[in-house]
Design an enzyme around this catalytic site. Structure first.
Site, short mmCIF file in Angstrom:
data_model
loop_
_atom_site.label_atom_id
_atom_site.label_comp_id
_atom_site.label_asym_id
_atom_site.label_seq_id
_atom_site.Cartn_x
_atom_site.Cartn_y
_atom_site.Cartn_z
N GLY A 33 0.65 -1.29 -0.11
CA GLY A 33 -0.16 -0.01 -0.12
C GLY A 33 0.96 1.20 -0.07
CG ASP A 40 -5.53 8.89 12.41
OD1 ASP A 40 -6.54 9.34 12.02
OD2 ASP A 40 -4.68 8.72 11.53
#
Length: 555
Positions: A351, A471
């Site tokens: 990714g 987050d």
């Protein structure tokens, strides 16, 4: 000019002397027995904090490095860490305690499943395996449940392994099975459900296999799957160790030499190789000196503008400051060349994000890993320090495991356990609830939500230092092969005191759509661990609704 030349000649001389084997002298002090809490650490065990995991020499068997963290001896076995309760050098036994039970000693949540793999360890005859089944949807006949681990209508059970109730399908009716090893003498067979907590606190026993001296004298090749006896070396006033490069036992002696069995025996193969390398190294040193002299004369103006000493980067200073404040990191530190080797030169990319790329790799023991390589131009390295500092202090089934890191100048990388199912984000389809359900199913989504909450609770209440993530979102929830979720990406995390309610923080951190109002604007109140709970709630809404919170098309 003359001072510079003198320095080079002296450097070449010490280069030669060092190559002859004097580097074993510093190891002598490190290889002496150490006391961590009440545990005496000596051969075949050694203090891992003081010796780099990637260096050539060890003070014992290479897999027996013990970390001393906050006065507690910790041994890392493949997959998890364990407190070392006792090392019996007379009986060659090691008593370990599951590190997770410290959060709840009366009714611990078993997570053991010990994996010994290639280490020369085996379970003791005094051990007994218990089977734990968690989150069972049906009542099991004749087996009492563990009341303190029951959640709502879900039941948990424990019994001696292979003594299962006939006619009851445990794998079908229960979500998770864990095998926990305890000492048989410490468990009450008539009341397993009431006494398992105390038995887990007493730990379990492992034996280490030992090779006798006569095996070496009779010409047998030493197999380091077993541990060589240290007696002859210690009786000759030496300290036992191991050469990882040559894969041989070493006896470190007071004169700086190394021998294959004891300080009174013949020099080791490593010593002879060092002598050969030393002669070659001295020649290389003289040649290097001549080259530098020639270069210095022809490029004097360039030399004046060149810095000979490389200064430490801000990242390295920040990391050293963290170690001074919180203690040594229980992590392996790798060189960037090792990172390239384990990722096959970054061939398999998993990714890409704003921080850099993630690549699939493999450790020397064959374990797959995910390597996150941070952009050299990305910020000042604060996110890297945050991630290493926070996640290195965690150990929980729902927190991704950080196995190591690389900090070499501006090159930064993080090595994580590999999560084959990727992030939760790809299982949440925008505007298509039916498709989401077909991927995981509502029951699996519910279990994922519960386990994420457990991981978040551990960060807020289970650690010695409270960790605020800032987050929490589907992209940062990774799924293993069994779709067990693990919280990842601690780049925005912040460490704070456990009993601290509100924390001071400058600026905004997080992802739009998940940021709590008080993090975005202090007019809404103080920032605390509840800010993570808000982000968790937004993520749950996204999981239930099957849509992305940051889609501008959503009303």
């Amino acid at each position: 000019m003359s001072q510079f030349l003198s320095y080079l000649l002296i450097l070449s001389f010490f280069f030669f002397i060092n190559s002859l084997g004097t580097n074993s002298r510093p190891l002598l002090a490190i290889c002496e027995p150490h006391l961590c809490g009440n545990v005496n650490i000596s051969y075949p065990f050694w203090v891992r904090n003081e010796i780099a995991s990637d260096q050539q020499y060890y003070c014992g068997y290479k897999g027996f490095g013990v970390m001393c963290l906050d006065g507690e001896a910790v041994l890392e076995l493949p997959g998890d860490r364990y407190y070392v309760k006792d090392i019996n050098y007379a009986d060659y036994t090691l008593t370990l305690v599951d590190i997770d039970i410290t959060t709840n000693q009366t009714c611990p949540r078993a997570r053991q499943n010990v994996s010994l793999e290639t280490l020369p360890l085996k379970y003791s005859s005094v051990d007994l395996n218990l089977s734990f089944y968690f989150n069972c949807t049906s009542y099991a006949p004749t087996v009492p449940s563990i009341q303190c681990l029951n959640i709502g209508s879900y039941r948990s059970y424990v019994f001696v392994e292979n003594n299962e109730t006939e006619g009851f399908d445990w794998s079908k009716n229960c979500e998770e099975k864990v095998v926990v090893t305890v000492r048989q003498t410490q468990i009450n067979m008539d009341n397993l459900t009431g006494g398992f907590g105390g038995a887990m606190n007493d730990g379990f026993v492992l034996d280490w296999e030992r090779v006798k001296d006569w095996a070496m004298n009779d010409g047998f090749v030493l197999d380091w799957e077993s541990v060589k006896d240290c007696g002859p070396c210690e009786r000759s006033e030496g300290y036992c160790g191991y050469n990882a490069t040559a894969e041989e036992f070493l006896c470190f002696c007071n004169d700086g030499s190394t021998h294959s069995n004891s300080c009174k025996g013949p020099p080791s193969r490593t010593k002879k190789l060092k002598l050969i390398r030393g002669v070659a190294a001295s020649g290389v040193g003289v040649l290097l000196t001549c080259i530098i002299i020639f270069w210095f004369r022809s490029k004097r103006s360039i030399i004046k503008s060149t810095k000979f000493w490389t200064k430490k980067t801000k990242n390295e200073h920040d990391l050293e400051a963290f170690i001074r404040k919180y203690g040594p990191l229980a992590l392996n530190r790798y060189k960037f060349l090792e990172i390239k080797k384990m990722t096959n030169s970054f061939r398999d990319k998993l990714g890409q994000g704003g921080f850099g790329g993630v690549y699939k790799g493999k450790l020397l023991d064959g374990r797959p890993v995910a390597v996150k390589v941070l952009n050299e131009s990305k910020g000042n390295g604060e996110e890297f320090i945050n991630e290493v500092a926070s996640i290195s202090r965690t150990s929980h089934v729902n927190i991704v495991t950080l196995l190591g890191f690389c900090l070499e100048g501006q090159k930064r990388a993080l090595i994580y356990e590999f999560m084959p199912n990727g992030s939760l984000e790809k299982f949440i389809q925008d505007g298509n609830l039916e498709k989401t359900n077909s991927h995981l199913g509502w029951e699996k989504l519910f279990q994922i939500a519960i386990r994420i909450a457990r991981g978040l609770e551990y960060l807020h209440r289970g650690c010695n230092t409270r960790i605020l993530h800032f987050d929490i979102k589907p992209h940062n929830i990774l799924l293993d092969e069994d779709f067990c979720p693990k919280i990842s990406d601690f780049g925005l995390a912040k460490l704070c005191i456990r009993n601290e309610s509100n924390i001071s923080m400058t600026g905004t951190r997080g992802t739009i759509g998940y940021i709590a109002p008080e993090v975005f604007s202090r007019n809404f109140g103080g920032v605390s661990h509840k800010s993570d709970v808000y982000s968790y709630g937004m993520m749950i809404l996204e999981m239930a609704g099957g849509r992305n919170n940051i889609d501008v098309g959503v009303s």
